[in-house]
Write an enzyme that holds these catalytic residues in place. Structure first.
Site: not given
Length: 273
Positions: A45, A123, A148, A150, A161, A164
Site C-alpha cells: 500500500d 489521511e 487540546r 497531541d 482502515t 484512523n
C-alpha cells in the site's frame, strides 16, 4: 494501451517489474511512464500511495492496479505469482473501473498570501510535538470545539482502515463519501473538554482547523510531512477528484477488512470455542 510500472526498490518487487516489462513488450503493450492509461504498482500500500502522488495531476486519465509482493493490502488486488493472469486481464480490458473519494487539504500559512493545496488518498494529520496543540475546530463554518491535545487526524473512507483505525476511529465503507475526524491524545478534565470521540462528517460539510500561533506544527498528507511553518488555517473537504482502480477482480471492501484484521477462521478454530 499505455502502461507505467511503479515499483519499490526491494529485490522481489524489482524482479516482478522486470518480468512484467518483458511480458508487455512481447504482447506489444506500450510502456509509457509519462502519460500512462494504467499504472501498475508493485510492492504494498505504501508503494501505491507513492504512485498515486506521483501521478496525482493525471488522476482523471489513469487507472491503478496494485500487485503486492508482501502482505495483502487494501489497494493491492494481485499477488506477485499471478502476473500472467493480470496480463491476460489487461489484454481484454474494456475500461472498467471502481473509484474512491479523496481528501482535499487547503492550508493557509502565515508567511504566504496564497493557500497551498494538497490531495490525500488516506489521511491528513496536524500535530504539535513540543507542546500541547490548541486548535479551534469548525464544521461547516460553525465553531464546534476548542481541541487540546497531541493532534487531530482527518481521513477518507479508504483511509479509515489506516492510522484512523489505530486512533479508535470507525471503519467506513468507501461508498460513503464522508470525512472522519479522530483525536490524538486529547486533554479532557474539569477545565477542558472535547467530544472525545471520532466524528463522521457529511460530504456537503467541510472541516476547518484554526490552531493557535506557533511554528512548530507538523502537517502530514499521507506519507508527506510538512513542518516548522506557522499554520493559520487548514480546510478539509471531499475533493472533486477521485482515484480510479482497474476493476478486473477488485476485492470487496469488507473482504479486504476481514483479510487484513481478522483472517479466515478454520474448522479447527471453531472447534476450540
Amino acid at each position: 494501451m499505455k502502461i507505467a510500472i511503479f515499483a519499490n526498490n526491494r529485490p522481489k518487487s524489482q524482479a516482478v517489474k522486470h518480468k512484467l516489462q518483458q511480458k508487455f513488450i512481447e504482447r506489444h503493450f506500450i510502456l509509457d511512464d509519462e502519460k500512462p492509461n494504467v499504472v501498475i504498482s508493485i510492492g504494498g500500500d505504501g508503494t501505491l500511495l507513492a504512485a498515486f502522488h506521483h501521478y496525482e495531476d493525471q488522476l482523471g486519465d489513469i487507472r491503478f492496479v496494485g500487485v503486492h509482493t508482501g502482505h495483502l493490502g487494501f489497494y493491492t488486488d494481485w499477488r506477485d505469482d499471478e502476473i500472467d493472469d493480470l496480463v491476460i486481464s489487461l489484454q481484454s480490458d474494456n475500461g472498467q473501473a471502481v473509484s474512491y473519494p479523496l481528501l482535499e487539504v487547503v492550508v493557509k500559512y502565515a508567511d504566504r498570501p496564497v493557500r497551498e493545496r494538497y490531495l490525500a488518498l488516506n489521511e491528513s494529520t496536524l500535530k504539535r510535538i513540543s507542546a500541547t496543540m490548541v486548535t479551534d475546530v469548525y464544521i461547516g463554518g460553525e465553531l464546534f470545539e476548542r481541541f487540546r491535545g497531541d493532534g487531530l487526524c482527518v481521513s477518507t473512507p479508504t483511509g479509515s482502515t489506516a492510522y484512523n483505525k489505530s486512533l479508535g476511529g470507525a471503519v467506513v465503507h468507501p461508498n460513503l463519501e464522508v470525512l472522519q475526524i479522530a483525536e490524538i491524545g486529547s486533554i479532557n478534565n474539569r477545565v477542558f473538554r472535547t467530544l472525545s470521540s471520532p466524528m463522521i462528517v457529511a460530504p456537503n460539510d467541510w472541516i476547518t482547523f484554526k490552531p493557535t500561533k506557533g511554528s512548530d506544527f507538523t502537517l502530514t498528507v499521507d506519507s508527506s510531512v510538512y513542518h516548522d511553518r506557522e499554520i493559520t488555517e487548514i480546510l478539509y473537504k471531499i475533493s472533486k477528484k477521485r482515484v480510479y482502480f482497474a476493476k478486473y477482480r477488485h476485492n470487496h471492501f469488507w473482504q479486504r477488512v476481514q483479510d487484513a484484521f481478522i483472517g479466515t477462521e478454520t474448522d479447527e478454530d471453531r472447534m476450540d470455542l
